[in-house]
Design an enzyme around this catalytic site. Sequence first.
Site, PDB file in Angstrom:
ATOM      1  N   HIS A  86      36.226  -1.429  -6.219  1.00 27.81           N
ATOM      2  CA  HIS A  86      35.518  -0.154  -5.990  1.00 27.81           C
ATOM      3  C   HIS A  86      34.038  -0.452  -5.876  1.00 27.81           C
ATOM      4  O   HIS A  86      33.505  -1.321  -6.574  1.00 27.81           O
ATOM      5  CB  HIS A  86      35.756   0.819  -7.157  1.00 27.81           C
ATOM      6  CG  HIS A  86      35.496   2.247  -6.789  1.00 27.81           C
ATOM      7  ND1 HIS A  86      34.232   2.773  -6.794  1.00 27.81           N
ATOM      8  CD2 HIS A  86      36.323   3.224  -6.378  1.00 27.81           C
ATOM      9  CE1 HIS A  86      34.289   4.042  -6.419  1.00 27.81           C
ATOM     10  NE2 HIS A  86      35.550   4.347  -6.153  1.00 27.81           N
TER      11      HIS A  86
ATOM     12  N   ASP B 262      43.641   4.771  -5.989  1.00 26.97           N
ATOM     13  CA  ASP B 262      44.770   4.674  -5.042  1.00 26.97           C
ATOM     14  C   ASP B 262      45.897   3.798  -5.554  1.00 26.97           C
ATOM     15  O   ASP B 262      46.953   3.743  -4.912  1.00 26.97           O
ATOM     16  CB  ASP B 262      44.259   4.122  -3.701  1.00 26.97           C
ATOM     17  CG  ASP B 262      43.435   5.166  -2.965  1.00 26.97           C
ATOM     18  OD1 ASP B 262      42.370   4.835  -2.441  1.00 26.97           O
ATOM     19  OD2 ASP B 262      43.867   6.336  -2.960  1.00 26.97           O
TER      20      ASP B 262
HETATM   21  C1  SDX Z   1      38.715   5.090  -2.593  1.00 23.47           C
HETATM   22  O1  SDX Z   1      33.801   5.379  -2.951  1.00 23.47           O
HETATM   23  C2  SDX Z   1      34.691   6.093  -3.562  1.00 23.47           C
HETATM   24  O2  SDX Z   1      34.427   6.804  -4.521  1.00 23.47           O
HETATM   25  C3  SDX Z   1      36.096   6.021  -2.987  1.00 23.47           C
HETATM   26  C4  SDX Z   1      37.185   6.691  -3.798  1.00 23.47           C
HETATM   27  C5  SDX Z   1      37.012   8.208  -3.826  1.00 23.47           C
HETATM   28  O3  SDX Z   1      37.488   8.846  -4.780  1.00 23.47           O
HETATM   29  O4  SDX Z   1      36.485   8.744  -2.815  1.00 23.47           O
HETATM   30  O5  SDX Z   1      37.181   6.208  -5.134  1.00 23.47           O
HETATM   31  C6  SDX Z   1      38.549   6.461  -3.182  1.00 23.47           C
HETATM   32  O6  SDX Z   1      38.455   4.895  -1.436  1.00 23.47           O
HETATM   33  C7  SDX Z   1      39.129   3.982  -3.490  1.00 23.47           C
HETATM   34  C8  SDX Z   1      39.138   2.583  -2.769  1.00 23.47           C
HETATM   35  C9  SDX Z   1      40.442   2.402  -2.028  1.00 23.47           C
HETATM   36  N1  SDX Z   1      40.396   1.175  -1.208  1.00 23.47           N
HETATM   37  C10 SDX Z   1      41.121   0.089  -1.565  1.00 23.47           C
HETATM   38  O7  SDX Z   1      41.842   0.031  -2.559  1.00 23.47           O
HETATM   39  C11 SDX Z   1      41.016  -1.075  -0.565  1.00 23.47           C
HETATM   40  C12 SDX Z   1      40.807  -2.396  -1.314  1.00 23.47           C
HETATM   41  N2  SDX Z   1      39.470  -2.371  -1.892  1.00 23.47           N
HETATM   42  C13 SDX Z   1      38.411  -3.042  -1.211  1.00 23.47           C
HETATM   43  O8  SDX Z   1      38.490  -3.025   0.180  1.00 23.47           O
HETATM   44  C14 SDX Z   1      37.029  -2.780  -1.803  1.00 23.47           C
HETATM   45  O9  SDX Z   1      37.135  -2.950  -3.147  1.00 23.47           O
HETATM   46  C15 SDX Z   1      36.360  -1.438  -1.539  1.00 23.47           C
HETATM   47  C16 SDX Z   1      36.339  -1.080  -0.083  1.00 23.47           C
HETATM   48  C17 SDX Z   1      37.025  -0.343  -2.292  1.00 23.47           C
HETATM   49  C18 SDX Z   1      34.922  -1.566  -2.028  1.00 23.47           C
HETATM   50  O10 SDX Z   1      34.304  -2.453  -1.174  1.00 23.47           O
HETATM   51  P1  SDX Z   1      32.829  -3.044  -1.462  1.00 23.47           P
HETATM   52  O11 SDX Z   1      32.157  -2.333  -2.567  1.00 23.47           O
HETATM   53  O12 SDX Z   1      32.134  -3.130  -0.148  1.00 23.47           O
HETATM   54  O13 SDX Z   1      33.145  -4.478  -2.015  1.00 23.47           O
HETATM   55  P2  SDX Z   1      33.261  -5.778  -1.123  1.00 23.47           P
HETATM   56  O14 SDX Z   1      34.326  -5.585  -0.084  1.00 23.47           O
HETATM   57  O15 SDX Z   1      31.894  -6.168  -0.673  1.00 23.47           O
HETATM   58  O16 SDX Z   1      33.804  -6.831  -2.185  1.00 23.47           O
HETATM   59  C19 SDX Z   1      32.923  -7.424  -3.129  1.00 23.47           C
HETATM   60  C20 SDX Z   1      33.651  -8.678  -3.610  1.00 23.47           C
HETATM   61  C21 SDX Z   1      34.103  -9.547  -2.417  1.00 23.47           C
HETATM   62  O17 SDX Z   1      34.192 -10.875  -2.923  1.00 23.47           O
HETATM   63  P3  SDX Z   1      33.031 -11.959  -2.501  1.00 23.47           P
HETATM   64  O18 SDX Z   1      33.040 -12.002  -0.997  1.00 23.47           O
HETATM   65  O19 SDX Z   1      31.750 -11.388  -3.046  1.00 23.47           O
HETATM   66  O20 SDX Z   1      33.491 -13.220  -3.157  1.00 23.47           O
HETATM   67  O21 SDX Z   1      34.860  -8.306  -4.297  1.00 23.47           O
HETATM   68  C22 SDX Z   1      35.980  -8.753  -3.550  1.00 23.47           C
HETATM   69  C23 SDX Z   1      35.501  -9.060  -2.116  1.00 23.47           C
HETATM   70  O22 SDX Z   1      36.319 -10.049  -1.525  1.00 23.47           O
HETATM   71  N3  SDX Z   1      36.937  -7.636  -3.494  1.00 23.47           N
HETATM   72  C24 SDX Z   1      38.259  -7.789  -3.464  1.00 23.47           C
HETATM   73  C25 SDX Z   1      38.781  -6.492  -3.453  1.00 23.47           C
HETATM   74  N4  SDX Z   1      37.779  -5.594  -3.468  1.00 23.47           N
HETATM   75  C26 SDX Z   1      36.636  -6.315  -3.487  1.00 23.47           C
HETATM   76  N5  SDX Z   1      39.035  -8.896  -3.445  1.00 23.47           N
HETATM   77  C27 SDX Z   1      40.378  -8.693  -3.408  1.00 23.47           C
HETATM   78  N6  SDX Z   1      40.957  -7.447  -3.399  1.00 23.47           N
HETATM   79  C28 SDX Z   1      40.188  -6.342  -3.411  1.00 23.47           C
HETATM   80  N7  SDX Z   1      40.760  -5.131  -3.404  1.00 23.47           N
END
Ligand code: SDX
Length: 378
Positions: A261, A315
């Site tokens: 998140h 989710d």
């Molecule tokens: C919702 O914003 C909100 O409030 C949203 C929400 C709401 O109520 O409206 O809460 C609802 O959308 C929840 C999120 C649902 N999406 C997912 O579950 C999809 C999987 N999650 C990721 O795609 C990610 O965590 C996000 C999109 C939710 C957040 O993305 P960010 O903040 O841009 O984080 P990032 O992609 O830059 O990741 C930062 C690091 C990375 O590692 P490094 O490159 O720094 O080594 O964390 C890792 C990412 O690879 N990472 C994950 C991960 N989420 C982040 N690694 C593996 N699995 C994941 N799910």
Amino acid sequence: MTVCEYRAGLEGIPATQSSISFVDGQRGVLEYRGIAIEELASKGNFLETAYLLIWGELPTEAELELFEHEITYHRRLKYRVRDMMKCFPESGHPMDALQACAAALGLFYSRRALDDPTYIREAVVRLLAKIPTMVAAFQLMRKGNDPVQPRDDLGYAANFLYMLNEREPDPFPAHIFDVCLMLHAEHTINASTFSALVTASTLTDPYAVVASAVGTLAGPLHGGANEEVILMLEEIGTVENVRPWLAKQLAQKGKIMGFGHRVYKVKDPRATILQHLAEQLFEKYGRDEYYDVAVELEKAVEENLGHKGIYPNVDFYSGVVYRKLGIPSDLFTPVFAISRTAGWLAHWKEQLNENRIFRPTQIYTGTHEAAYVPIAQR
Ligand code: SDX
């Protein structure tokens, strides 16, 4: 004009000021108008929560009764919207159907009397009232059935489940669904709410605002993740396969759906509440085998990614609850949209006082003084 430092995804950049909800990502706190989500989820109901978010106060008994009456009265769809839905391909995604229908409402009600409290209230009521009907109608039509009319004698959550399944739900699952709607209603400036704000800032009508937000919510990184989670749990299949599956994902640097998140660096408080709801449903109706897979996956992801602040978000467990309620997995995100319409409208209404168009800047990385090369010389 001073140009702030560029942050990918606008991470940490305030886009607005708002008093609607508050999130503390380090402590796992979520409040709607200052009330803790746990308090609301245990004592309130969705329409009361929607009223709180949109008008800023918990309604009196009389205010809530009037609001519920108005919503019940406006649940039906224009027959032209239903006729439009008949042309939608059955294989189309329900979120695309919902976005088209939300925008279509603007064809009937698009006056932009944004300084008229009556117009604002009518738009709020119509969108909250009709979006569940649209979602249920598309479900029945894509199965080749006629949609059923809403039932005025059923509450908001029960009526949706009735329209979806063509039978009146037991009070207990209807209550569980109502709590899910409360949990998904609002979450500060998430991507779809930001999309709503940008659209609203041009002073277009609220139907276009909600249609923009629906399109944004549909993506798998946002609201679309709940549907991906169930597909992921089905792919993993068994508790024994959790760790081998995760090892492969991590080796491929894949994103684990339902985890991580932008704000929460601990477990999303809504995920914890959704787990309790799932366990209540299992107690009454039997356990879902995917829940054990989900619990094991949560443990394994914490072992591997907990140090990066990656924990379950809203989710991750919502799909397990919705599955138990008999909701098809490609309707999980439309259900999220039904609920989040309250939050989108709350921010739309709050921003009407701001009245400043969103127009950020950029860091230009292109060239200058380039020549036009005639096509014969390219
Ligand atoms: C919702 O914003 C909100 O409030 C949203 C929400 C709401 O109520 O409206 O809460 C609802 O959308 C929840 C999120 C649902 N999406 C997912 O579950 C999809 C999987 N999650 C990721 O795609 C990610 O965590 C996000 C999109 C939710 C957040 O993305 P960010 O903040 O841009 O984080 P990032 O992609 O830059 O990741 C930062 C690091 C990375 O590692 P490094 O490159 O720094 O080594 O964390 C890792 C990412 O690879 N990472 C994950 C991960 N989420 C982040 N690694 C593996 N699995 C994941 N799910």
